[in-house]
Scaffold this motif. Structure first.
Motif, PDB file in Angstrom:
ATOM      1  N   GLY A 143       0.783  -1.230   0.000  1.00  0.00           N
ATOM      2  CA  GLY A 143       0.000   0.000   0.000  1.00  0.00           C
ATOM      3  C   GLY A 143       0.813   1.276   0.000  1.00  0.00           C
ATOM      4  N   ARG A 144       2.101   1.187   0.262  1.00  0.00           N
ATOM      5  CA  ARG A 144       2.934   2.386   0.279  1.00  0.00           C
ATOM      6  C   ARG A 144       3.367   2.729  -1.140  1.00  0.00           C
ATOM      7  N   THR A 145       3.294   3.996  -1.481  1.00  0.00           N
ATOM      8  CA  THR A 145       3.699   4.436  -2.814  1.00  0.00           C
ATOM      9  C   THR A 145       4.923   5.346  -2.782  1.00  0.00           C
ATOM     10  N   ALA A 146       5.143   6.059  -1.673  1.00  0.00           N
ATOM     11  CA  ALA A 146       6.283   6.966  -1.596  1.00  0.00           C
ATOM     12  C   ALA A 146       7.581   6.162  -1.662  1.00  0.00           C
ATOM     13  N   SER A 147       8.523   6.639  -2.456  1.00  0.00           N
ATOM     14  CA  SER A 147       9.790   5.932  -2.611  1.00  0.00           C
ATOM     15  C   SER A 147      10.643   6.095  -1.363  1.00  0.00           C
ATOM     16  N   ASP A 148      11.155   4.978  -0.875  1.00  0.00           N
ATOM     17  CA  ASP A 148      12.066   5.012   0.269  1.00  0.00           C
ATOM     18  C   ASP A 148      13.447   4.506  -0.151  1.00  0.00           C
ATOM     19  N   VAL A 149      13.719   4.621  -1.421  1.00  0.00           N
ATOM     20  CA  VAL A 149      14.995   4.195  -2.000  1.00  0.00           C
ATOM     21  C   VAL A 149      15.851   5.437  -2.224  1.00  0.00           C
ATOM     22  N   PRO A 150      17.159   5.367  -1.945  1.00  0.00           N
ATOM     23  CA  PRO A 150      18.012   6.541  -2.186  1.00  0.00           C
ATOM     24  C   PRO A 150      17.825   7.089  -3.597  1.00  0.00           C
ATOM     25  N   ALA A 151      17.785   8.405  -3.705  1.00  0.00           N
ATOM     26  CA  ALA A 151      17.513   9.047  -4.988  1.00  0.00           C
ATOM     27  C   ALA A 151      18.521   8.647  -6.054  1.00  0.00           C
ATOM     28  N   VAL A 152      19.786   8.443  -5.660  1.00  0.00           N
ATOM     29  CA  VAL A 152      20.790   8.092  -6.660  1.00  0.00           C
ATOM     30  C   VAL A 152      20.449   6.758  -7.313  1.00  0.00           C
ATOM     31  N   VAL A 153      19.891   5.825  -6.538  1.00  0.00           N
ATOM     32  CA  VAL A 153      19.502   4.523  -7.084  1.00  0.00           C
ATOM     33  C   VAL A 153      18.258   4.671  -7.947  1.00  0.00           C
ATOM     34  N   THR A 154      17.265   5.368  -7.441  1.00  0.00           N
ATOM     35  CA  THR A 154      16.029   5.557  -8.200  1.00  0.00           C
ATOM     36  C   THR A 154      16.311   6.238  -9.539  1.00  0.00           C
ATOM     37  N   ASN A 155      17.117   7.282  -9.517  1.00  0.00           N
ATOM     38  CA  ASN A 155      17.406   8.020 -10.759  1.00  0.00           C
ATOM     39  C   ASN A 155      18.139   7.149 -11.766  1.00  0.00           C
ATOM     40  N   TRP A 156      19.046   6.308 -11.280  1.00  0.00           N
ATOM     41  CA  TRP A 156      19.766   5.399 -12.175  1.00  0.00           C
ATOM     42  C   TRP A 156      18.812   4.383 -12.798  1.00  0.00           C
ATOM     43  N   LEU A 157      17.941   3.822 -11.987  1.00  0.00           N
ATOM     44  CA  LEU A 157      16.984   2.847 -12.515  1.00  0.00           C
ATOM     45  C   LEU A 157      16.029   3.511 -13.511  1.00  0.00           C
ATOM     46  N   VAL A 158      15.664   4.752 -13.257  1.00  0.00           N
ATOM     47  CA  VAL A 158      14.819   5.466 -14.220  1.00  0.00           C
ATOM     48  C   VAL A 158      15.557   5.653 -15.540  1.00  0.00           C
ATOM     49  N   ARG A 159      16.867   5.903 -15.488  1.00  0.00           N
ATOM     50  CA  ARG A 159      17.635   6.010 -16.730  1.00  0.00           C
ATOM     51  C   ARG A 159      17.663   4.665 -17.461  1.00  0.00           C
ATOM     52  N   ILE A 160      17.773   3.579 -16.717  1.00  0.00           N
ATOM     53  CA  ILE A 160      17.706   2.259 -17.345  1.00  0.00           C
ATOM     54  C   ILE A 160      16.349   2.069 -18.005  1.00  0.00           C
ATOM     55  N   ALA A 161      15.286   2.449 -17.290  1.00  0.00           N
ATOM     56  CA  ALA A 161      13.942   2.310 -17.862  1.00  0.00           C
ATOM     57  C   ALA A 161      13.786   3.155 -19.117  1.00  0.00           C
ATOM     58  N   ALA A 162      14.300   4.372 -19.090  1.00  0.00           N
ATOM     59  CA  ALA A 162      14.203   5.238 -20.271  1.00  0.00           C
ATOM     60  C   ALA A 162      14.967   4.631 -21.440  1.00  0.00           C
ATOM     61  N   GLY A 163      16.134   4.040 -21.146  1.00  0.00           N
ATOM     62  CA  GLY A 163      16.890   3.390 -22.201  1.00  0.00           C
ATOM     63  C   GLY A 163      16.137   2.216 -22.792  1.00  0.00           C
ATOM     64  N   THR A 164      15.417   1.485 -21.949  1.00  0.00           N
ATOM     65  CA  THR A 164      14.589   0.379 -22.428  1.00  0.00           C
ATOM     66  C   THR A 164      13.415   0.900 -23.250  1.00  0.00           C
ATOM     67  N   ARG A 165      12.766   1.903 -22.743  1.00  0.00           N
ATOM     68  CA  ARG A 165      11.601   2.474 -23.435  1.00  0.00           C
ATOM     69  C   ARG A 165      11.956   2.945 -24.833  1.00  0.00           C
ATOM     70  N   ASP A 166      13.154   3.508 -24.990  1.00  0.00           N
ATOM     71  CA  ASP A 166      13.546   4.127 -26.255  1.00  0.00           C
ATOM     72  C   ASP A 166      14.388   3.209 -27.136  1.00  0.00           C
ATOM     73  N   ALA A 167      14.557   1.949 -26.745  1.00  0.00           N
ATOM     74  CA  ALA A 167      15.452   1.048 -27.467  1.00  0.00           C
ATOM     75  C   ALA A 167      14.759   0.468 -28.698  1.00  0.00           C
ATOM     76  N   GLU A 168      15.134   0.940 -29.856  1.00  0.00           N
ATOM     77  CA  GLU A 168      14.549   0.396 -31.079  1.00  0.00           C
ATOM     78  C   GLU A 168      14.946  -1.066 -31.277  1.00  0.00           C
ATOM     79  N   ALA A 169      16.084  -1.457 -30.683  1.00  0.00           N
ATOM     80  CA  ALA A 169      16.503  -2.857 -30.754  1.00  0.00           C
ATOM     81  C   ALA A 169      15.475  -3.779 -30.110  1.00  0.00           C
ATOM     82  N   ILE A 170      14.664  -3.234 -29.205  1.00  0.00           N
ATOM     83  CA  ILE A 170      13.579  -3.992 -28.578  1.00  0.00           C
ATOM     84  C   ILE A 170      12.245  -3.659 -29.237  1.00  0.00           C
ATOM     85  N   ASN A 171      11.979  -2.394 -29.427  1.00  0.00           N
ATOM     86  CA  ASN A 171      10.635  -1.960 -29.835  1.00  0.00           C
ATOM     87  C   ASN A 171      10.183  -2.534 -31.172  1.00  0.00           C
ATOM     88  N   HIS A 172      11.130  -2.808 -32.074  1.00  0.00           N
ATOM     89  CA  HIS A 172      10.727  -3.266 -33.400  1.00  0.00           C
ATOM     90  C   HIS A 172      10.374  -4.755 -33.424  1.00  0.00           C
TER      91      HIS A 172
END
Length: 299
Positions: A102-131
């Motif tokens: 039920g908790r939604t607020a992130s309790d993970v260090p920001a440096v980790v969260t931001n890095w994982l978000v960059r990984i997610a963005a790289g996945t989202r934008d990867a044409e090697a996957i999307n096609h």
């Protein structure tokens, strides 16, 4: 999903990997195995920390790699995009094991969260996957949904759900996936492999009020039924492919980890007998001990 606090153990952080630009799994199996070994070793270390409830070590491991912006160097091939996406999925699911229901607020260090978000963005934008429009897109969806859930980023969760919906739409009335049937003697393996991210994304999507299990007239359940019958009797898959099937050692072991949340959700009477000799389900893409994290853990 929450782990109990465990005793702190020595936490030796391996050097961060700048790149995951590894050979293709099928193109060069031996080269792939050598190149991916350091990342798989790190993932195992992350998951063991999560399994032990050692949040401090887990944070040290991921924090060190995050500060180095690990795995974010350019990828020239294609396999690295898959591996980075799977690693990000695993790390997010490992961290979510420590979040109270039920908790939604992130309790993970920001440096980790931001890095994982960059990984997610790289996945989202990867044409090697999307096609590809196959199981790898569904896995990308789980990466986005898991990291988006961890980071409280609804845009990423929604992007993940959109990719899972592509998979749900791909499931035919008889439970098969047309693109995975084209995999020849690995078709059964890839039907099961495609099911994994669809089930876990369906579980994460519930927090957004989305019932992926119901979409396309219960398509995920049709695919699950096909796989369950094949686990009970592999010869049943001959109804869909005349090609004799070859399974990897992990196909009907760790890659059946989807059965944990699925059984907890639907109480399919066939599953417990199949799960009992295979538990615990340990999976390098799903945050470690899936049995501990997901057994009877659904809302």
């Amino acid at each position: 999903m929450i782990s109990h606090a465990g005793q702190a153990q020595p936490c030796n952080v391996p050097p961060p990997l700048a790149s995951v630009d590894v050979p293709g799994f099928y193109d060069d199996p031996a080269g792939y195995g050598r190149a991916i070994a350091p990342l798989h070793a790190f993932i195992e270390q992350v998951n063991k920390a999560a399994d032990a409830g050692d949040r401090a070590c887990l944070t040290d491991l991921l924090g060190t790699w995050a500060r180095a912006d690990a795995m974010m160097a350019p990828i020239r091939g294609y396999q690295g995009y898959y591996e980075r996406s799977w690693a990000g999925t695993d790390f997010a699911l490992a961290l979510l094991r420590f979040r109270p229901p039920g908790r939604t607020a992130s309790d993970v260090p920001a440096v980790v969260t931001n890095w994982l978000v960059r990984i997610a963005a790289g996945t989202r934008d990867a044409e090697a996957i999307n096609h590809l429009h196959n199981n790898l897109v569904y896995w990308a969806g789980l990466d986005l949904a898991a990291i988006g859930t961890l980071a409280n980023r609804p845009d990423l969760v929604d992007a993940g759900i959109a990719r899972a919906r592509e998979g749900v739409r791909d499931i035919l009335q008889n439970g098969t996936l047309e693109r995975e049937l084209k995999r020849g003697d690995r078709a059964l393996h890839y039907h099961n492999f495609a099911l994994i991210p669809l089930v876990f994304t369906a579980e994460l999507a519930r927090a957004r009020g989305v019932d992926l299990y119901a979409e396309n007239n219960g398509a995920i359940r049709r695919l699950a039924d096909l796989v369950i019958k094949a686990v009970q009797n592999p010869a049943s898959f001959a109804a869909y492919s005349a090609t004799p099937q070859q399974l990897f050692p992990w196909t009907f072991t760790s890659d059946l980890a989807w059965m944990e949340p699925y059984e907890a959700r639907f109480h399919d009477p066939r599953l417990l007998a199949l799960m009992a000799p295979r538990r615990p389900f340990i999976n390098l893409r799903l945050g470690g001990n899936v049995t501990a994290a997901w057994r009877q853990a659904v809302d």
